[in-house]
Design a protein around this motif. Structure first.
Motif, PDB file in Angstrom:
ATOM      1  N   PHE A 174       0.833  -1.209   0.000  1.00  0.00           N
ATOM      2  CA  PHE A 174       0.000   0.000   0.000  1.00  0.00           C
ATOM      3  C   PHE A 174       0.863   1.252   0.000  1.00  0.00           C
ATOM      4  N   THR A 175       0.407   2.267  -0.706  1.00  0.00           N
ATOM      5  CA  THR A 175       1.099   3.565  -0.723  1.00  0.00           C
ATOM      6  C   THR A 175       0.067   4.667  -0.521  1.00  0.00           C
ATOM      7  N   ASP A 176       0.252   5.423   0.555  1.00  0.00           N
ATOM      8  CA  ASP A 176      -0.661   6.513   0.915  1.00  0.00           C
ATOM      9  C   ASP A 176       0.077   7.833   0.642  1.00  0.00           C
ATOM     10  N   ILE A 177      -0.376   8.534  -0.397  1.00  0.00           N
ATOM     11  CA  ILE A 177       0.307   9.772  -0.803  1.00  0.00           C
ATOM     12  C   ILE A 177      -0.504  10.958  -0.294  1.00  0.00           C
ATOM     13  N   ARG A 178       0.134  11.792   0.503  1.00  0.00           N
ATOM     14  CA  ARG A 178      -0.578  12.884   1.175  1.00  0.00           C
ATOM     15  C   ARG A 178      -0.012  14.236   0.740  1.00  0.00           C
ATOM     16  N   PRO A 179      -0.551  14.807  -0.312  1.00  0.00           N
ATOM     17  CA  PRO A 179      -0.026  16.111  -0.744  1.00  0.00           C
ATOM     18  C   PRO A 179      -0.648  17.268   0.036  1.00  0.00           C
ATOM     19  N   GLY A 180       0.117  18.366   0.100  1.00  0.00           N
ATOM     20  CA  GLY A 180      -0.474  19.659   0.447  1.00  0.00           C
ATOM     21  C   GLY A 180      -1.105  20.229  -0.824  1.00  0.00           C
ATOM     22  N   PHE A 181      -1.340  21.543  -0.857  1.00  0.00           N
ATOM     23  CA  PHE A 181      -2.028  22.130  -2.027  1.00  0.00           C
ATOM     24  C   PHE A 181      -1.199  21.981  -3.308  1.00  0.00           C
ATOM     25  N   ILE A 182      -1.872  21.506  -4.359  1.00  0.00           N
ATOM     26  CA  ILE A 182      -1.269  21.451  -5.696  1.00  0.00           C
ATOM     27  C   ILE A 182      -2.229  22.184  -6.635  1.00  0.00           C
ATOM     28  N   GLU A 190      -9.124  31.446  -8.547  1.00  0.00           N
ATOM     29  CA  GLU A 190      -9.071  32.846  -8.093  1.00  0.00           C
ATOM     30  C   GLU A 190      -8.376  32.987  -6.735  1.00  0.00           C
ATOM     31  N   LYS A 191      -8.222  31.873  -6.049  1.00  0.00           N
ATOM     32  CA  LYS A 191      -7.762  31.941  -4.659  1.00  0.00           C
ATOM     33  C   LYS A 191      -6.266  31.720  -4.520  1.00  0.00           C
ATOM     34  N   ASP A 192      -5.683  32.348  -3.496  1.00  0.00           N
ATOM     35  CA  ASP A 192      -4.301  32.060  -3.128  1.00  0.00           C
ATOM     36  C   ASP A 192      -4.311  30.989  -2.053  1.00  0.00           C
ATOM     37  N   TYR A 193      -3.445  30.009  -2.187  1.00  0.00           N
ATOM     38  CA  TYR A 193      -3.355  28.934  -1.196  1.00  0.00           C
ATOM     39  C   TYR A 193      -1.932  28.926  -0.629  1.00  0.00           C
ATOM     40  N   MET A 197       1.854  24.134  -4.616  1.00  0.00           N
ATOM     41  CA  MET A 197       2.872  23.523  -5.478  1.00  0.00           C
ATOM     42  C   MET A 197       2.324  23.389  -6.899  1.00  0.00           C
ATOM     43  N   SER A 198       3.219  23.430  -7.879  1.00  0.00           N
ATOM     44  CA  SER A 198       2.774  23.177  -9.253  1.00  0.00           C
ATOM     45  C   SER A 198       2.728  21.660  -9.473  1.00  0.00           C
TER      46      SER A 198
END
Ligand SMILES: NC(=O)c1ccc[n+]([C@@H]2O[C@H](COP(=O)([O-])OP(=O)(O)OC[C@H]3O[C@@H](n4cnc5c(N)ncnc54)[C@H](OP(=O)(O)O)[C@@H]3O)[C@@H](O)[C@H]2O)c1
Length: 245
Positions: A174-182, A190-193, A197-198
C-alpha cells in the motif's frame, strides 16, 4: 512491461501521473467519468494506454474497472486519484454528500475491488494499491468538514486493508500519498493557497513514491513538517484554531 491502472486520470494529478507512466513505457489503464480527456491521452500514447469511463459513485464501477483491467491484460498497481472536495463553511448538503459519495463510498468501492483482484486472480504475484489522500486527513478542518473527514477515512481504509493482507497472507502493498495544495482544477483558480505547489514540481515526487514503494509519502517536505506539527496538537486546542481558507 509494467502495468498501472489510474482512476481519476482525466485531469490534475491523475492525468499527469498517467502521462509520466505512459512516457516511461508502462501500460496505463486510465479511467474517469469524462471520455474526451481519456481519449486525448490515448491519442498521445496509442500503444500503451487503454481507457474506460468509470463513475466511482455508480453501481457499475467495479464491473467497468474489471473490464479495464482485462483490456490492459492485467495490472501491477492501482492508483486511486479520483476525488473531489469543496471549501464549504455553510455546510451546503449537496457538497457534503458529493464529497462523501466520491471520496468515501467510491474510494472503498475501487480499493476493495482492487484488493479482491490482487488477492484472487494473480497467483499471489505482488500488487500495490496507491491512493492520493491528503494532508487534510490529519485533523478535522472546519471549513472542509466532509473533505477532511473523507481523507481520514481513506487513510484508515488503507491501514485496514494492509492489516487484512497481513492476516490473510495476500501479497498486496500500500502507498498513501498525502499532498499539500497542488494547483489543479480541484482548487479555486481565483484563490491564493499557502505553500501551493505546481503539478510539475509535485507529480515527480508522487511518481517516485509509487515506484519506490513508500508506505506513506507526504508531499512535499514543508507539508511533512506542518503535518507532523498538526498531529501533536491536542483536539481540544485544535478546535479553537482558525485553520483553513
Ligand atoms: N489539488 C490539491 O491541492 C490536492 C491536495 C491533496 C490531495 N488531493 C487529492 O488528489 C486527488 C486528485 O485531485 P486533483 O487535485 O488532481 O483534482 P482534479 O484535477 O479535479 O482531478 C480529480 C479527478 O478525479 C476524477 N473524478 C472525480 N469524481 C469522480 C467520480 N465520481 N468517478 C470517477 N472519477 C472521478 C476526475 O475525473 P472526471 O471529472 O472526468 O470524472 C478527475 O480525473 C483527489 O483525491 C484530491 O482530493 C488534491
Amino acid at each position: 512491461m509494467k502495468q498501472i491502472a489510474i482512476i481519476g486520470a482525466s485531469s490534475g494529478i491523475g492525468l499527469k501521473v498517467a502521462e509520466e507512466f505512459a512516457a516511461m513505457g508502462w501500460h496505463v489503464a486510465a479511467a474517469a467519468r469524462r471520455k474526451e480527456p481519456l481519449k486525448q491521452l490515448k491519442e498521445r500514447f496509442p500503444d500503451n494506454v487503454v481507457y474506460e469511463t468509470i463513475d466511482v459513485t455508480a453501481d457499475d464501477a467495479v464491473e467497468r474497472f474489471y473490464r479495464l483491467i482485462e483490456r490492459n491484460n492485467g495490472i501491477d498497481i492501482v492508483l486511486i486519484a479520483s476525488g473531489t472536495g469543496f471549501t464549504n463553511p455553510t455546510l451546503e448538503l449537496s457538497k457534503e454528500v458529493t464529497t462523501l459519495n466520491t471520496n468515501v463510498v467510491g474510494f472503498a468501492r475501487i480499493a476493495s475491488a482492487a484488493y479482491r483482484y490482487f488477492a484472487s486472480t494473480r497467483n499471489n504475484a505482488p500488487g500495490r494499491i496507491a491512493a492520493i489522500t491528503s494532508v487534510a486527513g490529519t485533523k478535522g478542518i472546519g471549513v472542509a468538514a466532509a473533505y477532511s473527514a473523507s481523507k481520514r477515512f481513506q487513510r484508515t481504509y488503507l491501514d485496514a486493508l494492509e492489516q487484512l493482507a497481513n492476516r490473510r497472507g495476500d501479497n498486496i502493498r500500500f502507498t498513501d500519498i498525502r499532498p499539500g495544495f497542488i494547483r489543479t482544477p480541484l482548487l479555486d483558480p481565483e484563490k491564493d493557497y499557502p505553500l501551493i505547489m505546481s503539478e510539475e514540481y509535485a507529480v515527480p515526487m508522487i511518481v517516485h513514491a509509487i515506484l519506490s514503494g513508500k508506505r506513506v509519502a507526504t508531499i512535499d517536505w514543508r507539508w511533512r513538517v506542518i503535518n507532523a506539527l498538526w498531529s501533536t496538537i491536542p483536539t481540544r486546542a485544535w478546535v479553537k484554531m482558525p485553520i483553513g481558507l
